[in-house]
Enzyme design. Structure first.
Site, mmCIF file in Angstrom:
data_model
loop_
_atom_site.group_PDB
_atom_site.id
_atom_site.type_symbol
_atom_site.label_atom_id
_atom_site.label_comp_id
_atom_site.label_asym_id
_atom_site.label_seq_id
_atom_site.Cartn_x
_atom_site.Cartn_y
_atom_site.Cartn_z
ATOM 1 N N HIS A 59 -3.027 9.531 -4.773
ATOM 2 C CA HIS A 59 -4.132 8.628 -5.090
ATOM 3 C C HIS A 59 -4.956 9.245 -6.219
ATOM 4 C CE1 HIS A 59 -4.103 6.156 -1.241
ATOM 5 N NE2 HIS A 59 -3.456 7.222 -0.820
ATOM 6 N N VAL A 69 1.777 4.424 4.124
ATOM 7 C CA VAL A 69 3.021 4.112 3.411
ATOM 8 C C VAL A 69 3.826 5.404 3.297
ATOM 9 C CG1 VAL A 69 4.050 3.264 1.279
ATOM 10 C CG2 VAL A 69 1.938 2.217 2.134
ATOM 11 N N HIS A 84 2.800 9.401 -2.324
ATOM 12 C CA HIS A 84 1.981 8.847 -3.407
ATOM 13 C C HIS A 84 0.725 9.683 -3.570
ATOM 14 C CE1 HIS A 84 1.226 6.753 0.404
ATOM 15 N NE2 HIS A 84 -0.057 6.697 0.042
ATOM 16 N N ARG A 130 -1.952 0.062 -9.785
ATOM 17 C CA ARG A 130 -3.274 -0.031 -9.160
ATOM 18 C C ARG A 130 -3.148 -0.333 -7.667
ATOM 19 N NH1 ARG A 130 -6.534 0.655 -13.292
ATOM 20 N NH2 ARG A 130 -5.912 -0.236 -15.297
ATOM 21 N N ASP A 131 -3.989 0.354 -6.883
ATOM 22 C CA ASP A 131 -4.005 0.136 -5.438
ATOM 23 C C ASP A 131 -4.491 -1.283 -5.144
ATOM 24 O OD1 ASP A 131 -4.126 2.303 -2.827
ATOM 25 O OD2 ASP A 131 -5.001 0.299 -2.546
ATOM 26 N N ILE A 132 -3.856 -1.925 -4.186
ATOM 27 C CA ILE A 132 -4.201 -3.310 -3.839
ATOM 28 C C ILE A 132 -5.570 -3.382 -3.147
ATOM 29 C CG2 ILE A 132 -3.194 -3.401 -1.501
ATOM 30 C CD1 ILE A 132 -1.836 -6.034 -2.363
ATOM 31 N N ASN A 142 -2.354 11.721 1.350
ATOM 32 C CA ASN A 142 -2.522 11.611 2.795
ATOM 33 C C ASN A 142 -1.180 11.895 3.451
ATOM 34 O OD1 ASN A 142 -5.293 10.838 2.804
ATOM 35 N ND2 ASN A 142 -4.700 8.774 2.184
HETATM 36 P P1 5GP Z 1 -1.958 5.940 2.363
HETATM 37 O O1 5GP Z 1 -2.958 5.624 3.418
HETATM 38 O O2 5GP Z 1 -0.539 5.804 2.847
HETATM 39 O O3 5GP Z 1 -2.226 7.247 1.660
HETATM 40 O O4 5GP Z 1 -2.218 4.855 1.234
HETATM 41 C C1 5GP Z 1 -1.449 3.719 1.048
HETATM 42 C C2 5GP Z 1 -2.132 2.922 -0.047
HETATM 43 O O5 5GP Z 1 -1.242 1.925 -0.500
HETATM 44 C C3 5GP Z 1 -3.413 2.218 0.404
HETATM 45 O O6 5GP Z 1 -4.497 2.657 -0.407
HETATM 46 C C4 5GP Z 1 -3.084 0.750 0.221
HETATM 47 O O7 5GP Z 1 -4.194 -0.005 -0.218
HETATM 48 C C5 5GP Z 1 -1.974 0.766 -0.793
HETATM 49 N N1 5GP Z 1 -1.044 -0.336 -0.697
HETATM 50 C C6 5GP Z 1 -0.397 -0.752 0.429
HETATM 51 N N2 5GP Z 1 0.398 -1.786 0.159
HETATM 52 C C7 5GP Z 1 0.284 -2.024 -1.179
HETATM 53 C C8 5GP Z 1 0.892 -2.988 -2.060
HETATM 54 O O8 5GP Z 1 1.698 -3.840 -1.671
HETATM 55 N N3 5GP Z 1 0.527 -2.917 -3.369
HETATM 56 C C9 5GP Z 1 -0.358 -2.019 -3.833
HETATM 57 N N4 5GP Z 1 -0.640 -2.055 -5.144
HETATM 58 N N5 5GP Z 1 -0.946 -1.071 -3.035
HETATM 59 C C10 5GP Z 1 -0.623 -1.103 -1.728
#
Ligand code: 5GP
Ligand code: ZN
Length: 114
Positions: free
Chosen positions: A102, A96, A100, A29-31, A87
């Protein structure tokens, strides 16, 4: 990669709510959830982004999609619908650099995205 936050989640070094795991794919799950359901589906292998994924990764990347679809069923959002998002790079706000997918759902999602 020791400094990658998602590699550390895969290794269990950073706690997360893992909802799926096998030898190739992990989902958690996303944080900072952007909907009632927000799960990140990632390969165990560290691939920074879709830009770095060559065709040898086709099966692995496809598996991210089918795992996400299975999780959508389990989360009860398959009938109402959901969005699968990758993304890539600055304009998409990639934060990140471990690829990944979403899985977001459980509410009406606007289009076009912001
Ligand atoms: P991006 O913007 O790179 O597509 O999305 C990165 C996602 O990773 C974001 O939705 C963010 O909330 C999530 N995220 C970042 N750090 C962590 C973490 O330590 N744990 C979890 N579960 N999600 C994370
Ligand atoms: Zn990584």
């Amino acid at each position: 990669m020791a400094e990658c936050i998602f590699c550390r989640i895969v290794a269990g070094e950073i706690p997360s709510e893992i909802v799926y795991r096998d030898d190739e794919v992990v989902a958690f799950r996303d944080i900072n959830p952007q909907g009632p359901v927000h799960v990140l589906v990632i390969p165990v292998e560290h691939i920074p982004g879709i830009r770095e994924a060559d065709p040898s990764k086709n099966a692995l990347l496809g598996k991210l999609m089918t795992v996400a679809a299975k999780l959508a069923e389990e989360e009860g959002i398959a009938d109402s619908g959901y969005r699968l998002v990758i993304n890539q790079g600055p304009d998409a706000g990639q934060a990140v650099f471990h690829i990944h997918l979403h899985l977001i759902g459980g509410r009406k999602l606007s289009w076009p995205p912001g």
